[in-house]
Write an enzyme that holds these catalytic residues in place. Structure first.
Site, PDB file in Angstrom:
ATOM      1  N   LYS A 170       0.858  -1.182   0.000  1.00 41.18           N
ATOM      2  CA  LYS A 170       0.000   0.000   0.000  1.00 41.18           C
ATOM      3  C   LYS A 170       0.895   1.233   0.000  1.00 41.18           C
ATOM      4  CE  LYS A 170      -1.469   2.904   2.897  1.00 41.18           C
ATOM      5  NZ  LYS A 170      -1.466   4.132   2.048  1.00 41.18           N
ATOM      6  N   GLU A 245      10.070   2.164  10.369  1.00 40.65           N
ATOM      7  CA  GLU A 245      11.011   3.283  10.263  1.00 40.65           C
ATOM      8  C   GLU A 245      10.169   4.543  10.315  1.00 40.65           C
ATOM      9  OE1 GLU A 245      12.401   6.449   8.639  1.00 40.65           O
ATOM     10  OE2 GLU A 245      12.618   5.248   6.811  1.00 40.65           O
ATOM     11  N   CYS A 279      13.237  11.967   6.449  1.00 40.69           N
ATOM     12  CA  CYS A 279      13.157  11.651   7.876  1.00 40.69           C
ATOM     13  C   CYS A 279      14.509  11.740   8.565  1.00 40.69           C
ATOM     14  CB  CYS A 279      12.558  10.262   8.065  1.00 40.69           C
ATOM     15  SG  CYS A 279      13.398   8.989   7.100  1.00 40.69           S
ATOM     16  N   GLU A 379       9.289  17.434  14.407  1.00 45.83           N
ATOM     17  CA  GLU A 379       9.750  17.211  13.042  1.00 45.83           C
ATOM     18  C   GLU A 379       8.948  18.114  12.107  1.00 45.83           C
ATOM     19  OE1 GLU A 379      10.889  13.360  10.331  1.00 45.83           O
ATOM     20  OE2 GLU A 379       9.024  13.266  11.462  1.00 45.83           O
TER      21      GLU A 379
END
Length: 478
Positions: A170, A245, A279, A379
């Site tokens: 997906k 992750e 990231c 973040e």
């Protein structure tokens, strides 16, 4: 553009069972780039049935058969690199120059390392008269993000195929087209029906159904920490393996006395690459207090000089961020940094001059940022860098580790001095003097940046179960 109105299940492109259609928005124009079908739990069921059936035979294929399959996939992938790059530039705004190289090229890197790992991996180990064997875990769900779409797809699909697993992918609903192209690549390479299945959709519908499904043995997820927590909770009732992750807020420590003209460009490039949507980007730059003001001036100049523009144009510029929602969030965090008293060196809120449409963000630098500020903790996922002064090595290590994340950490300066930091930085990867990612090195995080590892043989091992065979057996049987 490729087919994003059907799913690829059991070797065929098929219609959704009850799915609805949405528009995929080009972030540079705010206009529709494609239509996408959002799948349903019924689509997931069909894909799982196909994958479960295919596992019975694919799991028994030989190393040589899977080596040949990966080699064919590499050949077919190379033919489609221009198509993949165009899809990435159109759907998530990465400039075409980077989309053709780093973005599309990462897929080839992962396929090559999956192939190398498969050729060299010892699936059986003798211990005394007994033996430990490693076998494919089963049917796996692969849920991937939009920011490095082919990188994350192939970092999962490559080793899963090498291990002998079957799978349902997906991809992100914000960048789905390159996944459809990749399905065409696998079909052209002769991947057997049911081994690879693609179900388009969102997290609430398809992602949740995959994580909860009792006939899926493992979920490999890349995305935000918030979403990763939900995946883990949904997977818990069926006690399936979950590899993740997740987010990051990587520190970049510029060691005291390091020449700034040498140390700063690498850190700046790491943040601005992909418009800050990575990231592992080094978004917290820690500079000794004696050099902080000079670093702010130099970094500010580098950010101010970076052009922002059309992702379809060649050149050394950055494109838009992926969506209006992401643009709004970045604007809010930039304003919060101003309100909380950080020094705005360059950039700020609003679009860059001359760009009235599209999700373009001004490259922004803050200085005099303290660990308690929101922009030091959250973040941002945009072209925003925060400079944080430190007093000595111990202070730098404390600030660097003062985060719930632990994906990456960077150190710039004398290697002998940098070596003292490596074992004390709580991160899954430590990059010394602008060293980049290596596809044969393990990639993953500490703390809330996830669990498990990807890339090379480490990624292969995530898709393997360990079995003890106790009792002497002939070598050819074992």
């Amino acid at each position: 553009m490729p087919n994003t109105l059907q799913h690829y299940i059991d070797g065929q492109w098929i219609d959704s069972q009850g799915g609805r259609t949405i528009a995929v928005i080009n972030p540079a124009t705010d206009q529709s780039a494609a239509d996408l079908i959002l799948g349903t739990a019924a689509d997931v069921d069909a894909a799982v049935i196909a994958a479960r059936r295919a596992f019975e035979t694919f799991s028994l294929t030989s190393r040589e058969e899977r080596v040949a399959l990966l080699e064919r996939i590499i050949g077919e992938y190379q033919k489609r690199v221009p198509d993949i790059a165009r899809a990435i530039a159109t759907e998530m705004g990465c400039p075409i120059s980077i989309a053709q190289t780093a973005q599309a090229g990462s897929g080839l890197g992962h396929l090559g390392q999956a192939l190398a790992a498969l050729k060299n991996y010892e699936f059986s180990e003798k211990i005394g008269d007994n033996r430990v064997v490693r076998e494919p875990i089963g049917v796996v769900a692969l849920i991937t993000p939009w920011n490095w779409p082919m990188n994350q797809i192939v970092a999962k699909v490559g080793p899963a195929l090498a291990a002998g697993c079957t799978m349902i992918l997906k991809p992100s609903e914000e960048a789905p087209s390159c996944a459809a192209i990749f399905a065409e690549v696998l079909e052209a390479a002769g991947v057997p029906a049911g081994v690879f299945n693609l179900v388009q959709g969102d997290g609430e519908g398809v992602g949740t159904a995959l994580a909860k499904h009792p006939d899926i043995d493992m979920v490999s997820f890349t995305g935000s920490t918030r979403a990763g927590i939900m995946v883990a909770k949904n997977a818990a009732d069926t006690v399936k393996r979950v590899a993740q992750e997740l987010g990051g807020k990587s520190p970049n420590i510029i060691l005291e006395g390091t020449p700034l003209d040498v140390a700063l460009p690498g850190g700046v490039g790491g943040v601005l690459l992909n418009s800050g949507q990575s990231c592992v980007a080094p978004t917290r730059m820690l500079v000794h207090r004696s050099q902080h003001d000079e670093a702010a001036q130099k970094v500010g100049a580098l950010f101010a000089a970076r052009k922002v523009g059309d992702p379809q144009a060649e050149g050394d510029h950055i494109g838009p961020v992926v969506s209006q929602r992401q643009w709004d969030r970045i604007q809010s965090l930039i304003q919060t940094g101003i309100d909380e008293g950080a020094t705005l060196v360059t950039g700020g809120t609003g679009r860059p001059e001359g760009l009235e449409a599209g999700n373009y963000v001004q490259p922004t630098v803050f200085a005099n940022v303290t660990p308690d500020m929101t922009i030091a903790k959250e973040e941002i996922f945009g072209p925003v860098l925060v400079l944080m002064p430190y007093d000595d090595d111990e202070d730098a290590i404390r600030i660097a580790n003062d985060t719930p994340y632990g994906l990456g950490a960077y150190v710039a300066g004398d290697p002998a001095h940098a070596r003292k930091f490596v074992s004390r930085l709580r991160a899954g990867a430590v990059f010394v003097n602008a060293g980049g990612l290596a596809f044969d090195m393990p990639f993953g995080g500490y703390k809330q940046s996830g669990n498990g590892r990807e890339f090379g043989k480490f990624g292969l091992e995530e898709f393997l179960e360990v079995k003890s065979v106790i009792g002497a057996l002939p070598e050819e049987v074992a």
